[in-house]
Structure formats: structure tokens, C-alpha cells
Design a protein around this motif. Sequence first.
Motif: not given
Lengths: 271, 890
Positions: A210, A258-259, A261-262, A265-266, A268-271, B276, B279, B283, B342, B389, B392-393, B396
Motif C-alpha cells: 500500500k 499529512r503523509v 497520517e495516511t 491509517d493504513l 490501523d486497517d491492517i493491524f 488526505q 492519498r 495507497a 475505507r 486482509h 483493524g478496519l 473500527r
Amino acid sequence: MPDESQLYSESHLIDEEPYYRQIGNEVNIFEAAHQAKLPLMLKGPTGCGKTRFVEYMAYRLQLPIITVACHEDLFASDLIGRYLLKHEETVWLDGPLTRAVRMGAICYLDEIVEARKDTTVVIHPLTDNRRMLSIDKKGEYIQAHPNFMIVISYNPGYQSVLKDLKQSTRQRFVSLKFNYPEPLKEAEIVAHEGMVDLDTASRLVTLAGKIRNIREHGLTEGASTRLLIYAAQLITRGIPGSEACRHAVCLPLTDDTRVLETLHDLIDDIF
Amino acid sequence: MNANNCQENTVETLAVADPELAERVSHKLMKKGGAVSQQAIELLVRETLWGLSLEFSFGQAIAGGYADLIGETNSECLQTYAELVREAGRHGPTVGRMIATYLVTVLKLGNNHLLGRFIQATTLMRAKGSYTLKEPLEGLDSLLKKGEVESAAVFLGLLMDTFSHELTYSRCQYFASVLPKKFLGFDPSRRIWQTQQLRRIIREDQRLADPFLDGMEKGLKFLSQDALENFIDRGLKKYHRNRRAGIRFFALESGTGLTTCQELQVTVPLFQVRQQLNRYLLARTGIGLTVRTLSSLPKSFTETLPKSSVVCSDGTFIYLPDEIGDFRTKDDNVMMYKNLIRLEAAFYEFESFDFNHDNFFAQFPDEDLAVDLYTIFELARIRILLLHHYPGLVRRSYPLLRDEALRLRYENTMTETVFWLYAFLALDLPITDAVKRSANVQDTFQAVVQLFIGEMTGSPTVDFSTELVLKTFPLLNQTAESLADDHTPATGSGYRPLIPAFNWRPWPHLYFSAHPEYDRLAQKLMIELANRGISVSKSDLKRRLLERNGFISSEDIVDIAGQNEIGHLDIEKILESSLSQGRDHYRSGTAADRVFWYREWDNKLADYLHDHVRLSERTVPVATNDFYRQTLSRHYPLIRRMRRGFELLKPEALSILRQWVEGDEFDYRALLDFALDKKAGLMPSDRIYIKRMKNQRDVAVLLLVDLSHSTSSLTSESQASVLDVEKEAIVIFSEALEVVGDTFAIAGFSGTGRLGVDYYWLKYFDETTNETVRYRIDALAPQRNTRMGAAIRHASRQLEKLPAKVRLLIILGDGFPNDVDYKRRYAIADTRQALLEVQSKNIYVHAITVNIAADPQLDELYGNIHHSVIADARELPDRLPWIYGALTKD
């Protein structure tokens, strides 16, 4: 009794096989280039396994390896050698390049583009059919040992246009292109080196994938395999996955909030 | 003679003065039926004749006013109208006409408070001059016609507060023009209390209105009522201490103002988090999806969407609420945007639309039920994949979904089975005992769940969901019919569609109908291929067009159709005959300064066509629309930041050269070598000094800008076109380069056909960014087509002449090369060849493409490390200097 040079040569041998996961045909190409006495250029982003590959090949070919980290203040004498004072006498001390040439080692010049161009040209006689090193101060010409090989590494992407390898240097090398391994292989590498289970390694690799998508959209480089291994090693020692990733992967990549933060976020999605 | 005849005779009196007017009035009055009294008509005629005697249009306005009022208001009202119009008429027919026109709507409401304000406000304004009346009264009228009475009253209060001040002529003009526009521009849900604050400001000092209105544009409008009041309290305190600081505070030009606004702000508008979110999307998915506001959805789509839609997408954009202020803190509101993104991104990551949509849902007798089943199974599939996958998402975001779904439960009562299937499968909500016991739900529910579990294996694709729809539809259709509500419209069986949480669901209709131009192309191509015996699905073609921003290659066709079916067919020819040709535009009027001929690469011949393209150098005619200056003002913080960053690019004043034959001091390392070489009996080197030299950056750059017609298209949710954004980027780029001192030039190109390529100089290498250059940039406007090869060759010819150590060509465009007889493979091949020619001259090239998603064809065109894609063009002003800085750092 082994002489000094033999001892020196043995001290640069790699005793234990480095872990390396072959990606393509790079091992065969390296071996073929070595047999043909051709120098090699490894191109690829940072932390994708170039140095590890060279170490692996040194072990596989049972050759000593001498690594030089190139930088702006590297002079020709740093590579070739210089006289030193020893007990009121001047004694010549071979530089790493000269030693490699004499003993038949692999001389690995890491990040060659960082070195000054007047230093880089020193290797030119070694990279063509002459395979010879001239030591002007000693008036000596050394024919390279048959086993001698020059390997350089270079990151072509995201370079400033003000810094680049000259064509007269580039065109002396056989080139291998490296990139981050495909996800399955990369996960195996991270699992092995980071001593984590495959599932955790896969998540780290997913995160890296990602992050690499926004290369040039805020990041100069994507997350390297090396950083993933660092994160895995932290996880093995009890650091929670998300925290390990923040410290080992995100913060080294960028200071832009800012980067970051992204990236968080990633994570937080994965772990 | 009856009453009607009397009225007709009275109105006929008017016909002597103006027959057409009389006819209009009669016509209007006839529609009112018996509600028209003779006295009223006599009043109408008398006053109209009086008005006509003063001025023709005044009389007409009076007649129109009375015709409107008669039969809808009482006689007292008519008398009031008469008095006020007469009063106004005494100040001239212009004033009289305006009052006659706009008083009507006020009187019709019968609101005395409003009437009183109207009189006060117009009296005050009239005293300043009749020129102050028109626009405010137009604004008032539009509010009243929309039924916004309270807003109208507040607006009149604002006018009273403003025009009660001592004001100069220009100030009066300014307020008369600006206040209605700004007031109507305020969000209707906030307008009243925002205007109260504006009134407060103006009462304090009318000069504060300007900075306050500026501040509102920049962000104060997103503050809550209390927060705005708080902000103004602080602002006024500051103003009393220091007027200049106070003004900057209100205008959000000072650091304190900005920080205070940000601290107080809870509601988050989409534009503040757009970059934000974009981006994150890039990603997460690796494709160039970008976000837009829901309000920017074309009307043809919003009609099909439920009113409460919170997130949806069409394959290119993800649509989100214009602002979110539902939560107590700003962070929570930002998190809501992130959660929506998300979830929506999952449809693209897991290919929810990758099925043959052609007639899939239409085959079902109840299409709505089929769509809901697809939604349920698809959301269930997504949930399972997300859990695997992105645990965490799920952790939340799903609690939010579940809470919202339960809140909506009672709006879903007519589809209880469907709702609980959604809750259980898609959201993993536990089923309540009451539901388990419900006979209506039990059997069908269990059957479907068992089928789902039985079919679920590994990583299912969207086909899993569509197949389940086919299998379960008969079961659910029976249940839906048995629960049918006779009052529900339009679905035949009475089935009411499911309302999922935040309306988060895949919208295949939106996805597949969002790009009608791709639909037409896909249709045309499908027919062309079918005529040659090749069967391909229109959905597959359209999906590929969507992914490639309207571009499709022969390789794509082979991939879609399967290699064996294509055989020896000339796919390129089929594509050319199917796809539309470029438009032929008029030539620009300015005469060419110089003309050049260039060769062009023909990929079919694998050779050049010599002297094939005629390029005319032209100078952009200057314009003085102030664009440059406004951009500097608008982007002041960014430019300031950029200047600081580019200061760092400037080389250190002095660099140290080691081992030099002469210099300021000894190089001690070299000195040691000297001593040792001497001791060793060698000739020591004389390079033992350090020299400090003034460092020079020797970089020359040419920024080449595509001025094709496509750059006139608007960037998302703004009135700015792609070219406007490019111009802003050029301004910022110029300012940054002036700091670092690199030699630079700017040129644009466009044209029609091989004999009509135009090359516009905006700034020559030896020019500074003077007034003339600024005016040229101001004057830039979209032109015609994009014949890139010739423009690149000409640009490289200019760069070649420069002796700089590093020469860089940056190409800024919004898509692929395209011109008459210059398309697709041919155009890409020639452009690629031109770039290779440039690189062979030791000139670096970097291309920046804006306003489209990343596309592998761009890699083919520019090489994958020599170009950047900026999907959201509005990021260009920010990104261009950064890219340049990264390319040229030492």
C-alpha cells in the motif's frame, strides 16, 4: 604459516550462508558474469536485497568480499591505498580496492553515485579488458586476480538529475535490476529474517504494498523490505504490530505529518 | 351591465395609454374569477395611469403589482401598496418602479413585521441613493419566493444595520452588490445565525465586513453557531487592542486567526480532507479514484439515489457528504469520512463490479429485490475479505455500521427477512430471539444462510454473489410477496428496497451508467467486433474503458475476447473506425512570429516523415485580468512555504574543494600524504590545499504546458478549469524558481492538424518574470488539440542552445497526445520517439499528467520513472514545486 594476505582474505570470507531468496535468474547471471570476468551493476531501490545478494554470491562462490560504502569525500587514495608512518618508516597500506584486486575478492562499491566522479574513474581500468589497477605512488601495475570482481550498486529512481552515473562508467557493467520481491516471496523473507509467523509477515508485506502505491505522491521511496524486517524484529520482541510499524516503517520514510497520517491509517486497517 | 362588463370597461381605459398592458392586465384579472372588486380595478387603472405619466416602465410595474395583489390580498393591503408606491414615486420613477415591483411579494405574505423592516431598509437605502436598491431587492425577492421569510427578515435587518452607517458612494455600491451575493451564498441551514454575526460585526465597524466575509469564505462558515460567536468575541477584543491585527484575524490571514478557527471548528467540509482521502485511496487501491461531494453528482444520478445517501461511487469518483458535523469533535467527523472511504474502497479492491451487468438484474421480475440480494451477498463477501486482509478496519468501522443498521431497523420493517439477512451476513450482527422466533423470517432466513455458508470457499469473487442471487431469489421473492404493502409504489410486488447503514452498498446502476460516453463507445465497439464475428461483452469493454480513462488498445481487445478469436484481424483499424474523431477547431487569429518544420515518426513505416509538421511560434497576447496577482494572494501561505523550501535548494554559498593546488588553507589529509610520500622518497603531490568556491547551480528548465481544449474542463467541484489550476501552478513555479535562481522558460502548445501546431512563448529564458510575462500567463486560455511530438522537438531545440550543465524539460498536460490524424498508437509512438530524441541530447524529461487516474499507457509513453500523475488537478500547485525540487536537489 599463512601469510598476512591469506589471513586477510580468510577474514573476509563469509562463513555462514546468508539467507537469500532467489527472485529471478540473478544467481546464474552473477555466476556467468564472474566466470566471464565481467563487472556487475545492481540497480534497485534501497533495502530490496542488493547487498544481501552480493554476500550470498560471495558465499556461494567461496570468495572474500570487501565492501566500500561510497560517499562524497571518498578519494582515490581511499580506494587504492596510501603510505602510513610506522615506527619512523613509511609503509604502504593497500586500500580496499587494491586488496580485492590482489586477493581475488569481490569488491562491492555500495551507492557508487554518491562518490565523486574523479574517484569513480579509478575503477575504469578494472572494468574493461585490461583488468588492471595502477598504483601511481608505487609505480605498480597490478593485474587483477582471476577471481576478482567489481560489483557496484545504484538506485536509479528518484535521483536528482544533478547526480547520475556517467555513460562512460555505466557502460562498463553488466546490469541486474532489483525490485521488491513479489508479495509471497517477500513475506517468506520477512518471516525468516524477522522471525515472525507467515501471517504477520504477510500483513507487513501488504502494508508495504500500500505504501509503495503512493511513492511519488508524497514519498520519495516506498517502504523497503529491510524496514519490514525491522518491524518484524520488533514484533518478535513483544512490540505490538501497529506500534512496530509506526516506528520501523513510517517514521523512517517521511516527516510530513499529512503523509504520516495516511500511513497510520493504513496500519490501523491492517493491524 | 353586469360586474364583469364594468370591470372590462374600466380596464379598457388603460388600453388608450397602452393596449398591450391592458390586455395583459385583463388576462391576469380574468384568472382571478370573482375575487376582483370594481374599486380595486379602478385603483389599478388610476395608479397605473399616474405611473405611466411619469415613466412608461414605472406604470407597467404598477399595473403588474396591482394585478398580482388584487384578489389575493385585502383592500387595506392595496391601500398600503398605493401609498408606498406613491411615496417612492415622489423620489423618481426608478425608485418607484423598484418599490412597485418588489413590494408585491412582501405584501402578499401579510407579515407586518417584515413589511416594517422593508420600509425601514428601503428608506435608509434610498437616502444613500437609488443605485443601492436593485440588487438587495432582487435578493430579497428570491428569498421570499422560496418561502424563506425568516431569512428575508434577517437580510433586511442586515441592510438596515449596514446602510445606517455613514458610507461613501463606493462603499454603498460595494455593500449593495456584495451583501446580497454573500447572504444568498451562506448555507440556508446556517444563514440566519451567520448573518446575525455579520450584523454584529458591521454594527461594530462596517470596515470589518470585508475581512469577515473573506474569513467566511476561507473557513469561518464551517464553525458552529457557538463557535462562530466565540470567534467573533475574540476577534473584536483583538480589534479593540490593535485594529490591523483584528482585521487580519477576521480574514484568517494571521496565524492566530487560523489557529483559533481550526480549534473551534467541529464540522469538517470535504475539501479540508480531500487530499488526505485521495492519498489513502491511492495507497489502498493503487488506482486513481478521487473523492467528490455528493452535491456534485449529476442530477440524473441523484434522482435514482435515496435522499439519505452518504457514500456512493461511479468507478471514477467516490461521492461523500459535502460536510460532516454529526459528531461532537472534529476528529470524529474526520474519522467518519475515513470510515466511509475505507468501506467504499473495498468495492474496487475486491472487484464488486467485475461481472457482466448487461441485463443481469433486468432478468428478475422484481429488480429491486434482486439488487438488494446482490447487495447483501456482496457486502457479506466484502466483510469476510476485509476481515482477512484488514482486521483493524473491521474492528473500527463495523461497530458504526451495526449501530446505524439497528437504528434503521424500523425503517426496514417491510423487508424483515431481507433486513436480517443483511444484518447477519453483511454485518455479522447477532439475531435477536424475537426474530428467531418469527415464523415469517425463520425458514427462509435459515435456508439462505445455509446456502451462503455452503457456497463460501477461500477468496470468493463477485461471481459468488451473483450466483447466490440467482439461487436465492425465488425463495425471497415468495417471502417479499407475502409481505407486500399495497401502498408502496412502483415495484409491482410492493417490495420496498433495503436501506443499509449509511447507504453503503455497491451501486451497479451508478457504476455502469456513470459514463454514457464510454457506454456509447463500448456499444459501438461491440457492434463492430460482432460484425467481424467476435463476441465480446459490452460490460467488459466499458469496464476497460473506465479503467483506462477512455483509452482502449488492441491488446485490451485481445485480452477481453481471447486470443484465439482475434486471429489476423486488424484491431487498430477496427478501433479507429469505431472511436470518434477529433474535432476541427478554428485557428487562432494571431500571426505566427516564426515557422518551423519538424519530422514525425510513423510507427507503421518505422521511419520518419520528414518536414511533416509545421510549427508556428507565437507570442501570447497579454491580458490584464489580474490572475497572476490573485494567485499570489490566494496561495500566499503555500508560496511562502515554497520560497523557504527553495532557498534550501540554493547551493551553500561556498563549497569546499579538497586537494587543490592553491587555496585558503591546508587540506590536512593531503598534508599527511605529502609528508608520508616525501618520507617514502616519492615525489609528493602539490595538491595540498582547500579551496572555497562559490557554488553555482547550473540548471536550465523549460516548462512546456499543454493548452488543448480538454484543459477547459472543470476540476471536480469547483469553477476552476484544469487550465486555471495549471496556471496557478505556473505562477507558483515561477515564484519558486526566481528564488533558487535557475534559468527557466515557459511555453504552451496546441494546434489542429500537422500544419497547424502552435507554440506559445510565455517566458523566454533570458526574461525575468516581469509584468509582461505575468500578463501572458493571465491570458492563457484553452486552445485546440495536442500534437505533442512537434512541440517536444521544438522545446528541446530551445534547450539545446543553452550551455547549462543540467537541462530539464518538464511537460505538463492532462492526457494523451491527440490531434487530427494523430491518435492512439501513432501519437504515442511519435511522442515516445520525440522524448527519446530529447534524452539523446542529454536533456532530462519529466512529464506531469493531471486530472486523470494513473494509467499504464502513461508508463509506456513516458517511462515509469520519468512521469508523475496527479489525479486531482487541484493538488498541482502544491506538487509541482515539490517535484521540481526532488528532481534538482543536490
